[in-house]
Design a protein around this motif. Sequence first.
Motif, mmCIF file in Angstrom:
data_model
loop_
_atom_site.group_PDB
_atom_site.id
_atom_site.type_symbol
_atom_site.label_atom_id
_atom_site.label_comp_id
_atom_site.label_asym_id
_atom_site.label_seq_id
_atom_site.Cartn_x
_atom_site.Cartn_y
_atom_site.Cartn_z
ATOM 1 N N ALA A 23 -11.321 1.630 -2.223
ATOM 2 C CA ALA A 23 -10.290 1.616 -1.199
ATOM 3 C C ALA A 23 -10.871 1.385 0.193
ATOM 4 C CB ALA A 23 -9.516 2.920 -1.232
ATOM 5 N N ALA A 24 -10.019 0.914 1.094
ATOM 6 C CA ALA A 24 -10.411 0.698 2.485
ATOM 7 C C ALA A 24 -10.578 2.039 3.188
ATOM 8 C CB ALA A 24 -9.353 -0.136 3.183
ATOM 9 N N ALA A 25 -11.192 1.993 4.377
ATOM 10 C CA ALA A 25 -11.402 3.219 5.150
ATOM 11 C C ALA A 25 -10.077 3.836 5.575
ATOM 12 C CB ALA A 25 -12.263 2.914 6.371
ATOM 13 N N ASN A 26 -9.113 3.011 5.875
ATOM 14 C CA ASN A 26 -7.807 3.484 6.327
ATOM 15 C C ASN A 26 -6.703 2.907 5.449
ATOM 16 O OD1 ASN A 26 -8.709 5.011 8.562
ATOM 17 N ND2 ASN A 26 -8.861 3.159 9.800
ATOM 18 N N PRO A 27 -5.566 3.566 5.409
ATOM 19 C CA PRO A 27 -4.411 2.982 4.712
ATOM 20 C C PRO A 27 -3.995 1.663 5.373
ATOM 21 C CG PRO A 27 -4.018 5.304 5.252
ATOM 22 C CD PRO A 27 -5.254 4.883 5.992
#
Lengths: 282, 282
Positions: A23-27
Motif C-alpha cells: 500500500a501507499a504511504a497515504n490513502p
Amino acid sequence: MLLAPLAACASTTSAPPAPVAAAAANPPAGMQYLYGSGEGAALSVQAWHGLLGYVASKMKARPADSVVLSQGASLDAPTFVPCGDKPLAAVFDVDETVMLNIGYEYHDATSGKGYNAADWDAWEKTGEGAVEPVPGADHVLAALRKMGVTVIFNTNRSAANADATARAIRAAGLGEAVHGQTLYLSGDDAMGSRKDGRRATIAASYCVIAMGGDQLGDFSDLFNAGQSVPTRRAATMTLPIAGMWGNGWFVMPNPVYGSGLKGGFDDIFPMDKRWAPPAKGE
Amino acid sequence: MLLAPLAACASTTSAPPAPVAAAAANPPAGMQYLYGSGEGAALSVQAWHGLLGYVASKMKARPADSVVLSQGASLDAPTFVPCGDKPLAAVFDVDETVMLNIGYEYHDATSGKGYNAADWDAWEKTGEGAVEPVPGADHVLAALRKMGVTVIFNTNRSAANADATARAIRAAGLGEAVHGQTLYLSGDDAMGSRKDGRRATIAASYCVIAMGGDQLGDFSDLFNAGQSVPTRRAATMTLPIAGMWGNGWFVMPNPVYGSGLKGGFDDIFPMDKRWAPPAKGE
C-alpha cells in the motif's frame, strides 16, 4: 462531536497496525477528502441541511407530484409521478449517501486489490461494526421521521444480504429499515442495479418529496443510457433537469468510486481549454 | 447547454494532441469527478442553488450580523461582525469556487510535474482563455448582482497579477472584478495566504450575507491553526459551526487539491472502524 473519538485516536500512543507492504504511504486523495477532511464533511452537512430545509418548506403546501420521474419521461421533457393523497416519503441510496463504508475502504486502500465482488459481499454480510453515518445524515433522517416523512432506502446491495444491511444501517445511527417496506435492494426485481423499477414501486405507494444519492443513477436510469462522459455531464446542467439539484434531488459527494470517475483526457479537458506554460522568452 | 461545445468535442474526428509520455492513460480520479462528471456538476449546481435561495430568503429581513467571524471569535464560541447599515455583499474565493482552472489542471495532469509556483504564476498571467465557470456560479453571481448584492472575490492569487485575474474572471462569465473594490488578493496585506484580514477589511464596509469557498480557509483561518486532520474535520461537524454549512457558509467540491487532501491511514480510518474479509471457513 460525532468525531470526537476520531480526534482522540490521533493522539493515541499505542502503535496502529501497519498497512500491508504494497500500500501507499497515504490513502488515495479521494478517500482523504471524503472520509477525513473538514471540506468533505462540510459539503455533506450542507447537502443534508439543504434537504431538510427543502422538505420542511415543501410540506407547508402538499406537493402535486413526486420527484420520481414517471415512466416514459425523458431528461429533456421530465414528467413526474402524481402524489394523489399518498403518504410522504423520502428515498435514499445507502452507500456513501447516508452511510460511509469506512471499514471496506480501509481494506480497499491497504490491500491494493481494488473492488472485487467477493470482498464486497463479505463486507455487506459482516461490516456493520465498521460504518459511520455520512456527516449530517443521521440527524436529518431522524428529523424527517419526526416530521412524519417515511424514510426509504433504495440500494444496490444484494437482497440476499437484506438483514445484514438493515443491521449496518441501524449501527450507523440511521434508524430502522425493513426489507420490502423501507428497504429496497438489488434482486427485488428483474432490473439488476437499475433503480427505476424500484422507484416506480415506491412512488406507487408514496408521495416521494425528496431523493438523495451519490450517483446519478440514484435519481434516474436515464443518466446511464450509454451517453459520452461530456454529454452526461451536460445533461445535469441543462434546464429543466438542472433545476432539480437542491430542489427535490440532493447529491452527496463521492470522489472515491462510481459512475463519476470515468473519462479520458478528451472527455475531461475540452480541446479549446488546454494550456501549457509559455516557452521562456515569450 | 453550457457544456454543449464539450459534448461536440467528444465526437470530433481530428486527432487530439497526445498527453506526454509520462502521463497516465486517464486523468486522476479527482479531476474526472470535478471537471468531467455529472455527479460533480450536480453537486456544484446544488450548492449554488442553495446559496441563491439562502440570500433571497435572508434579504427579506435585513440580517443583524455578517457571516464573517469577528476578531477574537473562536470556532467553539463564534461571534460575527455586525451589519449596521452597511450595503449587502457576498464574498467568494475564485479558484474551484467560482472558476474551474481547466487549462492548468490539464497541464498538471499531462506534465506529471505536480504543483509548482512558477507554472501557477504563468497560469495566473496567461490562463484566461482556458477557464470555465464552476457549474451554476455564473448564473448565481449574475442573479446576486441583480438583487443588489455586491459580489466580492477574495482569492490567494497574487496582487501582482490583479489585471490578468480580473480578465480570467470576466472570461469565465463571472462578471467584473476591480482590485481593492471587488477583488482582494494575496499581497493586499501582510497576512500572506491567510484571508481573515481581507475578510475584516471587506466586512468593515459591507454586510456580508454569504460566503463561498472550496477550502475551509475561505471561511476562517481558525480551521488552519495546525489541528490534526481528525480534529479539523470534527470542528466542521460540531455545533454551532456545523450549523453554518448551507446557512451563510457555502462549500464547493474540490477533491483535486488543497487542505482537504491530507492525512495518513491513522487520520482517515479510525482504529475501531477497520475491517478485513473474514478468513475462509470462518
